[in-house]
Design a protein around this motif. Structure first.
Motif, PDB file in Angstrom:
ATOM      1  N   HIS A   1      -1.500  -7.046  -8.657  1.00 40.15           N
ATOM      2  CA  HIS A   1      -2.737  -7.608  -7.962  1.00 40.15           C
ATOM      3  C   HIS A   1      -2.798  -8.971  -8.571  1.00 40.15           C
ATOM      4  O   HIS A   1      -2.671  -9.270  -9.871  1.00 40.15           O
ATOM      5  CB  HIS A   1      -4.086  -7.100  -7.964  1.00 40.15           C
ATOM      6  CG  HIS A   1      -4.252  -5.896  -7.294  1.00 40.15           C
ATOM      7  ND1 HIS A   1      -3.480  -5.026  -7.372  1.00 40.15           N
ATOM      8  CD2 HIS A   1      -5.072  -5.631  -6.412  1.00 40.15           C
ATOM      9  CE1 HIS A   1      -3.750  -3.920  -6.651  1.00 40.15           C
ATOM     10  NE2 HIS A   1      -4.995  -4.398  -5.881  1.00 40.15           N
TER      11      HIS A   1
ATOM     12  N   CYS B   1      -4.497 -11.452  -3.866  1.00 42.61           N
ATOM     13  CA  CYS B   1      -5.714 -11.187  -3.299  1.00 42.61           C
ATOM     14  C   CYS B   1      -6.657 -12.672  -3.376  1.00 42.61           C
ATOM     15  O   CYS B   1      -7.639 -12.728  -2.967  1.00 42.61           O
ATOM     16  CB  CYS B   1      -6.664 -10.412  -3.994  1.00 42.61           C
ATOM     17  SG  CYS B   1      -6.171  -8.666  -4.192  1.00 42.61           S
TER      18      CYS B   1
ATOM     19  N   ALA C   1      -3.343 -10.003   0.439  1.00 41.28           N
ATOM     20  CA  ALA C   1      -4.917  -9.092   0.708  1.00 41.28           C
ATOM     21  C   ALA C   1      -6.130 -10.093   0.197  1.00 41.28           C
ATOM     22  O   ALA C   1      -6.789  -9.570  -0.510  1.00 41.28           O
ATOM     23  CB  ALA C   1      -4.838  -7.734   0.141  1.00 41.28           C
TER      24      ALA C   1
ATOM     25  N   ALA D   1     -10.883  -6.128   3.129  1.00 47.64           N
ATOM     26  CA  ALA D   1      -9.582  -6.836   2.647  1.00 47.64           C
ATOM     27  C   ALA D   1      -8.623  -7.056   4.061  1.00 47.64           C
ATOM     28  O   ALA D   1      -8.903  -6.059   4.799  1.00 47.64           O
ATOM     29  CB  ALA D   1      -8.562  -5.739   1.947  1.00 47.64           C
TER      30      ALA D   1
ATOM     31  N   ILE E   1      -5.610  -0.318  -2.329  1.00 49.26           N
ATOM     32  CA  ILE E   1      -6.697  -1.134  -1.943  1.00 49.26           C
ATOM     33  C   ILE E   1      -8.001  -0.562  -1.448  1.00 49.26           C
ATOM     34  O   ILE E   1      -9.108  -1.246  -2.131  1.00 49.26           O
ATOM     35  CB  ILE E   1      -6.236  -2.210  -0.674  1.00 49.26           C
ATOM     36  CG1 ILE E   1      -5.115  -2.802  -1.069  1.00 49.26           C
ATOM     37  CG2 ILE E   1      -7.390  -2.694  -0.202  1.00 49.26           C
ATOM     38  CD1 ILE E   1      -4.434  -3.628   0.154  1.00 49.26           C
TER      39      ILE E   1
END
Length: 294
Positions: free
Chosen positions: A63, A92, A117, A133, A149
């Motif tokens: 991530h 993210c 995301a 998300a 997620i």
């Protein structure tokens, strides 16, 4: 359980990483400026990598929560060189979709997979696992990352292929930051016309014009809570610049979004460029530009 690497355990990333740990995922983190969140996560069972290369080698899925596309691009270059084939990069951050689509292509060419995301919500919701998300990924990659997620997000929507999540996030932020620019200007008019901030809020709060963003914005404008919505003016301006590029690429006229960007630029360029200058503080800069002392 997938082994997770996490780059960027700041305001949002700390809560997300905590929820990944709580779900049982082996977690590797890396420090940047602030060691506090890293030390907290290590105390909960995470491992700390001494380098980005080490984190990449220890992770099945990484991530990234970074300030913007330049930082994401630098991080991904290292990940592509050191992650095992079949791994997944999950961005993210709120990134430029043009950059995202380029990185997704490079990731797949390197034998890895990509998902963007970006997040909806606040640091408090990150801590409780109640973010949203907006995911851009192919169907196979989405099926793999969705349960991961789900440890930190309550609402998960696959928008489309890589890049689609970041496009939707910028549109989402256009709405929220547009509200902020309108609120700040309306409050300046309320003050200068004699209506006043408190009376304005008394009428709007609880009406059809009320919403969650209104309440966090007014948490500062009315109640003086400087941390009511911890999203910096600098990041807000960055997002609107990315949306300008997206509109240009699509050939869309965007005069309202241009006005929102300029309101944010005025604030950032007149002192609102600090790490603790948040979006609700826009009300102060618009007031000052109109000769109003708050």
């Amino acid at each position: 359980m997938e082994k997770i690497g996490f780059v960027g355990v700041g305001l949002m990333g700390h809560g997300m990483a905590s929820n990944l740990l709580a779900a049982g995922h082996p977690l590797t983190v890396i420090a940047h400026r602030n060691r506090g969140p890293v030390e907290d996560l290590v105390g909960k069972g995470a491992s700390e990598a001494g380098s980005l290369e080490e984190l990449a080698q220890a992770s099945d899925i990484v991530h990234i929560c970074a300030p913007g596309s330049p930082q994401v691009e630098a991080i991904v270059e290292v990940l592509l060189a050191h992650m095992a084939k079949g791994g997944v990069v999950v961005d993210c951050s709120t990134s430029n979709p043009v950059s995202t689509e380029m990185l997704a292509g490079k990731t797949e060419a390197a034998g890895l997979h990509w998902a963007d995301a970006p997040l909806g919500g606040t640091p408090a919701q990150a801590e409780t696992g109640e973010l949203s998300a907006m995911v851009g990924a192919n169907a196979e990659t989405f099926a793999r990352v969705e349960p991961v997620i789900a440890t930190w997000a309550k609402a998960i929507v696959r928008i489309g292929d890589p890049g689609a999540g970041h496009k939707m996030k910028l549109l989402n932020n256009f709405l929220s930051l547009g509200y902020g620019a309108i609120y700040a200007e309306a409050l300046a008019m309320a003050e200068k016309s004699g209506v006043g901030t408190e009376m304005f809020d008394r009428v709007i709060r609880g009406s059809r014009m009320d919403c969650g963003f209104y309440q966090t914005f007014m948490g500062y404008a009315v109640e003086g809570n400087r941390e009511a919505h911890k999203f910096t003016l600098t990041n807000a301006l960055k997002d609107m610049r990315y949306l300008t590029a997206m509109a240009d690429g699509a050939g869309v006229a965007n005069p309202v979004q241009g006005a929102v960007k300029n309101s944010l630029a005025m604030a950032v360029n007149t002192g609102g460029d600090g790490r603790e200058d948040y979006v609700p503080h826009l009300v102060d800069f618009v007031a000052k530009a109109n000769g109003i002392t708050r």
